[in-house]
Design a protein around this motif. Sequence first.
Motif, PDB file in Angstrom:
ATOM      1  N   CYS A  90      57.906 -63.890  19.247  1.00 51.12           N
ATOM      2  CA  CYS A  90      56.863 -63.905  20.273  1.00 51.12           C
ATOM      3  C   CYS A  90      56.047 -62.628  20.180  1.00 51.12           C
ATOM      4  CB  CYS A  90      57.486 -64.005  21.663  1.00 51.12           C
ATOM      5  SG  CYS A  90      58.454 -65.497  21.888  1.00 51.12           S
ATOM      6  N   ILE A  91      54.749 -62.776  20.289  1.00 50.95           N
ATOM      7  CA  ILE A  91      53.867 -61.620  20.216  1.00 50.95           C
ATOM      8  C   ILE A  91      53.006 -61.583  21.467  1.00 50.95           C
ATOM      9  CG2 ILE A  91      51.942 -60.546  18.988  1.00 50.95           C
ATOM     10  CD1 ILE A  91      53.072 -61.702  16.427  1.00 50.95           C
ATOM     11  N   GLY A  92      53.003 -60.443  22.150  1.00 44.34           N
ATOM     12  CA  GLY A  92      52.129 -60.239  23.293  1.00 44.34           C
ATOM     13  C   GLY A  92      50.794 -59.709  22.813  1.00 44.34           C
ATOM     14  N   ILE A  93      49.730 -60.151  23.443  1.00 46.04           N
ATOM     15  CA  ILE A  93      48.375 -59.757  23.064  1.00 46.04           C
ATOM     16  C   ILE A  93      47.764 -58.914  24.192  1.00 46.04           C
ATOM     17  CG2 ILE A  93      46.082 -60.603  22.418  1.00 46.04           C
ATOM     18  CD1 ILE A  93      48.291 -61.365  20.420  1.00 46.04           C
ATOM     19  N   GLY A 138      35.612 -59.492  22.081  1.00 42.06           N
ATOM     20  CA  GLY A 138      34.435 -60.288  22.400  1.00 42.06           C
ATOM     21  C   GLY A 138      34.699 -61.706  22.870  1.00 42.06           C
ATOM     22  N   LYS A 139      35.940 -62.142  22.861  1.00 43.70           N
ATOM     23  CA  LYS A 139      36.282 -63.485  23.317  1.00 43.70           C
ATOM     24  C   LYS A 139      36.904 -63.406  24.711  1.00 43.70           C
ATOM     25  CE  LYS A 139      38.956 -67.567  22.267  1.00 43.70           C
ATOM     26  NZ  LYS A 139      39.997 -68.182  21.461  1.00 43.70           N
ATOM     27  N   THR A 140      36.442 -64.262  25.627  1.00 44.61           N
ATOM     28  CA  THR A 140      36.943 -64.275  27.001  1.00 44.61           C
ATOM     29  C   THR A 140      37.865 -65.475  27.210  1.00 44.61           C
ATOM     30  OG1 THR A 140      34.903 -63.232  27.749  1.00 44.61           O
ATOM     31  CG2 THR A 140      36.256 -64.271  29.427  1.00 44.61           C
ATOM     32  N   THR A 141      38.981 -65.220  27.880  1.00 39.72           N
ATOM     33  CA  THR A 141      39.991 -66.246  28.135  1.00 39.72           C
ATOM     34  C   THR A 141      40.475 -66.133  29.577  1.00 39.72           C
ATOM     35  OG1 THR A 141      40.758 -65.996  25.847  1.00 39.72           O
ATOM     36  CG2 THR A 141      42.230 -67.128  27.353  1.00 39.72           C
ATOM     37  N   THR A 142      40.794 -67.254  30.194  1.00 41.91           N
ATOM     38  CA  THR A 142      41.371 -67.241  31.535  1.00 41.91           C
ATOM     39  C   THR A 142      42.876 -67.013  31.413  1.00 41.91           C
ATOM     40  OG1 THR A 142      39.690 -68.763  32.360  1.00 41.91           O
ATOM     41  CG2 THR A 142      41.707 -68.554  33.661  1.00 41.91           C
ATOM     42  N   ILE A 143      43.374 -66.011  32.146  1.00 39.26           N
ATOM     43  CA  ILE A 143      44.779 -65.616  32.100  1.00 39.26           C
ATOM     44  C   ILE A 143      45.367 -65.669  33.511  1.00 39.26           C
ATOM     45  CG2 ILE A 143      46.365 -63.698  31.590  1.00 39.26           C
ATOM     46  CD1 ILE A 143      45.102 -64.875  29.068  1.00 39.26           C
ATOM     47  N   SER A 144      46.558 -66.242  33.636  1.00 40.10           N
ATOM     48  CA  SER A 144      47.261 -66.282  34.914  1.00 40.10           C
ATOM     49  C   SER A 144      47.764 -64.878  35.267  1.00 40.10           C
ATOM     50  CB  SER A 144      48.456 -67.234  34.836  1.00 40.10           C
ATOM     51  OG  SER A 144      49.276 -67.087  35.993  1.00 40.10           O
ATOM     52  N   LEU A 145      47.612 -64.499  36.532  1.00 39.63           N
ATOM     53  CA  LEU A 145      48.102 -63.211  37.030  1.00 39.63           C
ATOM     54  C   LEU A 145      49.331 -63.374  37.925  1.00 39.63           C
ATOM     55  CD1 LEU A 145      44.698 -61.540  37.989  1.00 39.63           C
ATOM     56  CD2 LEU A 145      46.040 -61.184  35.904  1.00 39.63           C
ATOM     57  N   MET A 146      49.937 -64.530  37.915  1.00 35.19           N
ATOM     58  CA  MET A 146      51.045 -64.819  38.823  1.00 35.19           C
ATOM     59  C   MET A 146      52.229 -63.859  38.656  1.00 35.19           C
ATOM     60  SD  MET A 146      49.908 -67.200  40.737  1.00 35.19           S
ATOM     61  CE  MET A 146      51.344 -67.853  41.541  1.00 35.19           C
ATOM     62  N   LEU A 147      52.463 -63.326  37.465  1.00 28.36           N
ATOM     63  CA  LEU A 147      53.604 -62.429  37.247  1.00 28.36           C
ATOM     64  C   LEU A 147      53.297 -60.959  37.546  1.00 28.36           C
ATOM     65  CD1 LEU A 147      55.005 -63.934  33.916  1.00 28.36           C
ATOM     66  CD2 LEU A 147      55.882 -64.247  36.233  1.00 28.36           C
ATOM     67  N   VAL A 148      52.018 -60.585  37.538  1.00 23.45           N
ATOM     68  CA  VAL A 148      51.664 -59.169  37.727  1.00 23.45           C
ATOM     69  C   VAL A 148      50.834 -58.916  38.981  1.00 23.45           C
ATOM     70  CG1 VAL A 148      51.811 -58.640  35.274  1.00 23.45           C
ATOM     71  CG2 VAL A 148      49.607 -59.293  36.254  1.00 23.45           C
ATOM     72  N   GLY A 149      50.367 -59.962  39.625  1.00 21.62           N
ATOM     73  CA  GLY A 149      49.539 -59.807  40.814  1.00 21.62           C
ATOM     74  C   GLY A 149      48.090 -59.525  40.454  1.00 21.62           C
ATOM     75  N   THR A 198      49.441 -60.020  27.444  1.00 26.79           N
ATOM     76  CA  THR A 198      49.455 -61.448  27.719  1.00 26.79           C
ATOM     77  C   THR A 198      50.331 -62.200  26.729  1.00 26.79           C
ATOM     78  OG1 THR A 198      47.545 -61.993  26.329  1.00 26.79           O
ATOM     79  CG2 THR A 198      47.092 -61.283  28.592  1.00 26.79           C
ATOM     80  N   HIS A 199      50.854 -63.317  27.188  1.00 27.49           N
ATOM     81  CA  HIS A 199      51.651 -64.189  26.333  1.00 27.49           C
ATOM     82  C   HIS A 199      51.502 -65.611  26.852  1.00 27.49           C
ATOM     83  CE1 HIS A 199      54.797 -65.498  23.660  1.00 27.49           C
ATOM     84  NE2 HIS A 199      55.462 -66.004  24.673  1.00 27.49           N
ATOM     85  N   LEU A 200      51.046 -66.509  25.996  1.00 27.93           N
ATOM     86  CA  LEU A 200      50.892 -67.920  26.340  1.00 27.93           C
ATOM     87  C   LEU A 200      50.101 -68.137  27.636  1.00 27.93           C
ATOM     88  CD1 LEU A 200      54.471 -69.196  25.410  1.00 27.93           C
ATOM     89  CD2 LEU A 200      52.367 -69.408  24.068  1.00 27.93           C
ATOM     90  N   GLY A 201      49.003 -67.413  27.788  1.00 25.44           N
ATOM     91  CA  GLY A 201      48.114 -67.621  28.926  1.00 25.44           C
ATOM     92  C   GLY A 201      48.495 -66.934  30.211  1.00 25.44           C
ATOM     93  N   SER A 202      49.522 -66.084  30.169  1.00 25.43           N
ATOM     94  CA  SER A 202      49.944 -65.352  31.368  1.00 25.43           C
ATOM     95  C   SER A 202      50.005 -63.858  31.102  1.00 25.43           C
ATOM     96  CB  SER A 202      51.341 -65.798  31.812  1.00 25.43           C
ATOM     97  OG  SER A 202      51.318 -67.120  32.258  1.00 25.43           O
ATOM     98  N   ALA A 203      49.617 -63.076  32.096  1.00 29.45           N
ATOM     99  CA  ALA A 203      49.805 -61.626  32.019  1.00 29.45           C
ATOM    100  C   ALA A 203      51.275 -61.350  32.300  1.00 29.45           C
ATOM    101  CB  ALA A 203      48.928 -60.923  33.046  1.00 29.45           C
ATOM    102  N   ILE A 204      51.922 -60.580  31.422  1.00 35.92           N
ATOM    103  CA  ILE A 204      53.346 -60.304  31.626  1.00 35.92           C
ATOM    104  C   ILE A 204      53.615 -58.850  31.990  1.00 35.92           C
ATOM    105  CG2 ILE A 204      54.170 -62.232  30.251  1.00 35.92           C
ATOM    106  CD1 ILE A 204      54.579 -60.291  27.919  1.00 35.92           C
TER     107      ILE A 204
END
Length: 76
Positions: A2-5, A23-34, A44-50
């Motif tokens: 697993c690689i975090g970005i 330069g690329k924008t992505t929607t990331i879930s903040l549920m784990l970090v607030g 980030t990992h799989l669409g979530s901020a860790i």
Amino acid sequence: MCIGIPMRVVAGNEFAAQCERHGKTTTISLMLVGPQPPGTHILTHLGSAIRVLEAEEARAIDDALASLAEAVEGRE
């Protein structure tokens, strides 16, 4: 493996953020970090901020990922 970005928050709300990397924008879930203010670096990992990152740590991870990509491509 697993690689975090590392990414940088551009805008968001309490649940999700628009985050930028190279330069690329992505929607990331903040549920784990607030909620995080614009300019915050996150891992980030799989669409979530860790995890929230300091700018220097985000840069170091990004440099390591670039070096890994160069090695895979056979560049020095």
